[in-house]
Design a protein around this motif. Structure first.
Motif, PDB file in Angstrom:
ATOM      1  N   ALA A 170      -0.037   3.897  -1.878  1.00 35.51           N
ATOM      2  CA  ALA A 170      -0.888   5.039  -2.240  1.00 35.51           C
ATOM      3  C   ALA A 170      -1.042   6.005  -1.074  1.00 35.51           C
ATOM      4  CB  ALA A 170      -2.268   4.539  -2.677  1.00 35.51           C
ATOM      5  N   PRO A 181     -12.336   4.776   4.789  1.00 31.36           N
ATOM      6  CA  PRO A 181     -11.846   3.545   5.395  1.00 31.36           C
ATOM      7  C   PRO A 181     -10.316   3.541   5.408  1.00 31.36           C
ATOM      8  CG  PRO A 181     -12.623   3.152   3.154  1.00 31.36           C
ATOM      9  CD  PRO A 181     -13.003   4.566   3.503  1.00 31.36           C
ATOM     10  N   ASP A 182      -9.739   2.912   6.421  1.00 27.73           N
ATOM     11  CA  ASP A 182      -8.299   2.653   6.404  1.00 27.73           C
ATOM     12  C   ASP A 182      -8.112   1.366   5.600  1.00 27.73           C
ATOM     13  OD1 ASP A 182      -5.669   1.703   6.983  1.00 27.73           O
ATOM     14  OD2 ASP A 182      -5.616   3.025   8.714  1.00 27.73           O
ATOM     15  N   ILE A 183      -7.646   1.512   4.370  1.00 32.60           N
ATOM     16  CA  ILE A 183      -7.593   0.379   3.440  1.00 32.60           C
ATOM     17  C   ILE A 183      -6.590  -0.655   3.911  1.00 32.60           C
ATOM     18  CG2 ILE A 183      -7.162  -0.306   1.044  1.00 32.60           C
ATOM     19  CD1 ILE A 183      -8.028   2.605   0.280  1.00 32.60           C
ATOM     20  N   LEU A 184      -5.438  -0.187   4.350  1.00 36.25           N
ATOM     21  CA  LEU A 184      -4.380  -1.087   4.822  1.00 36.25           C
ATOM     22  C   LEU A 184      -4.879  -1.911   6.018  1.00 36.25           C
ATOM     23  CD1 LEU A 184      -1.417  -2.027   4.838  1.00 36.25           C
ATOM     24  CD2 LEU A 184      -0.858   0.031   6.157  1.00 36.25           C
ATOM     25  N   LYS A 241       2.766   2.755  14.495  1.00 38.50           N
ATOM     26  CA  LYS A 241       1.866   2.583  13.347  1.00 38.50           C
ATOM     27  C   LYS A 241       1.874   1.134  12.862  1.00 38.50           C
ATOM     28  CE  LYS A 241       1.055   6.062  10.944  1.00 38.50           C
ATOM     29  NZ  LYS A 241       1.157   7.262  10.109  1.00 38.50           N
ATOM     30  N   LYS A 300      -1.611  -0.853  12.646  1.00 37.67           N
ATOM     31  CA  LYS A 300      -2.162  -1.301  11.364  1.00 37.67           C
ATOM     32  C   LYS A 300      -2.135  -2.823  11.246  1.00 37.67           C
ATOM     33  CE  LYS A 300      -2.154   2.951   9.205  1.00 37.67           C
ATOM     34  NZ  LYS A 300      -3.089   3.550   8.262  1.00 37.67           N
ATOM     35  N   MET A 331       0.844  -1.200   0.000  1.00 34.65           N
ATOM     36  CA  MET A 331       0.000   0.000   0.000  1.00 34.65           C
ATOM     37  C   MET A 331       0.878   1.248   0.000  1.00 34.65           C
ATOM     38  SD  MET A 331      -3.341  -0.118  -0.167  1.00 34.65           S
ATOM     39  CE  MET A 331      -3.612   1.565   0.384  1.00 34.65           C
ATOM     40  N   VAL A 387      -3.619   7.788   0.571  1.00 37.06           N
ATOM     41  CA  VAL A 387      -5.081   7.728   0.661  1.00 37.06           C
ATOM     42  C   VAL A 387      -5.577   8.927   1.465  1.00 37.06           C
ATOM     43  CG1 VAL A 387      -7.048   6.305   1.328  1.00 37.06           C
ATOM     44  CG2 VAL A 387      -4.879   5.210   0.719  1.00 37.06           C
ATOM     45  N   GLY A 430       2.912  -1.783   4.395  1.00 34.99           N
ATOM     46  CA  GLY A 430       2.390  -0.418   4.443  1.00 34.99           C
ATOM     47  C   GLY A 430       3.505   0.607   4.398  1.00 34.99           C
ATOM     48  N   PHE A 431       3.121   1.845   4.202  1.00 28.72           N
ATOM     49  CA  PHE A 431       4.040   2.979   4.234  1.00 28.72           C
ATOM     50  C   PHE A 431       3.619   3.920   5.351  1.00 28.72           C
ATOM     51  CE2 PHE A 431       7.057   3.415   0.729  1.00 28.72           C
ATOM     52  CZ  PHE A 431       6.768   2.263   0.023  1.00 28.72           C
TER      53      PHE A 431
END
Ligand code: C5P
Length: 234
Positions: A96, A127-130, A169, A173, A94, A98, A150-151
């Motif tokens: 992107a 929404p938190d996609i990750l 984080k 996540k 992920m 967002v 994730g980033f």
């Protein structure tokens, strides 16, 4: 020569920024160029992976050779594509940017200037996609072996809490790898160079060299290839 260590692996990457529509001609957006995600997609393909890139808004990210590209605009569209495609991916990245919020409603026609001055924009949380991908994996919708990356773009420097924020984080996540980018002061967003750290859920921390997003991508994929399940469905 590049390592051919992702041969047959299916890698799903998101890149670029989302655009959250206000009306038929306007949106809320961000400055993501998509360059890091495109560099990852390109590098993964060069290492033998079958790569699908789900791309939002970008600026001059370069051609992603030998990569399937799917275009999206909003976070909700991105979520739909990622959830649908992650079910047969070995690695999901992920990258992107967002938008955290979207306008609560989209006007059916162009919003006009009014005598009362500008109308307020009411936002709803995206929404938190990750986190949602991790949840889908916990629920068995996405295979347990799928690696989720994730980033985190954090302001500050190594001593200014960037790594602490990254560690928190990663836990929050629930992903397997988190790429921490130092941003601000002209770093990372829209620039050619990047630096940061790769944090793993089992506590490994690897500093990334300062350099091009292509170099970053190849170092990130070194970490991915080291932990991606072998065998599988090549
Ligand atoms: O919470 P933060 O935005 O810093 O998290 C960044 C990571 O979470 C990135 O991998 C980004 O792609 C992802 N993200 C997401 N959905 C959101 C916000 C961020 O998947 N709504």
């Amino acid at each position: 020569a590049l390592p051919y260590d992702l041969a047959g692996r299916r890698v799903l990457v998101s890149a670029g920024g989302t655009r959250e529509p206000l009306d038929p001609v306007r949106y809320l957006g961000n400055h993501s160029s998509g360059k890091q995600g495109y560099a990852l997609a390109r590098a993964a393909a060069q290492r033998g992976a079958h790569v699908t890139l789900v791309a939002g808004a970008t600026s001059n990210p370069g051609e992603p050779a030998a990569v399937d590209v799917v275009h999206i605009d909003s976070a909700v569209e991105l979520e739909r594509e990622m959830q649908a495609r992650a079910v047969d991916a070995d690695v999901v990245i992920m990258a992107a940017a967002v938008a955290d919020f979207r306008p609560i409603s989209v006007a059916g026609s162009k919003i006009k200037k009014g005598a009362d001055g500008p109308a307020p924009i009411t936002l709803a949380e995206n929404p938190d996609i990750l986190a949602g991908l991790v949840r889908a994996r916990n629920d068995g919708v996405i295979p347990a072996a799928t690696l989720i990356v994730g980033f985190a773009a954090e302001t500050g420097d190594e001593n200014g809490g960037v790594l602490d924020h990254g560690r928190a984080k990663l836990r929050r996540k629930g992903c397997d790898l988190l790429i921490v980018n130092a941003v601000g002061d002209g770093k990372a967003f829209g620039t050619e160079d990047n630096t940061g750290w790769v944090l793993t859920a089992d506590g490994r921390e690897t500093a990334l060299p300062f350099g091009s997003k292509t170099l970053m991508a190849s170092r990130i994929l070194d970490e991915v290839a080291a932990v991606v399940p072998n065998g599988g469905r090549a």
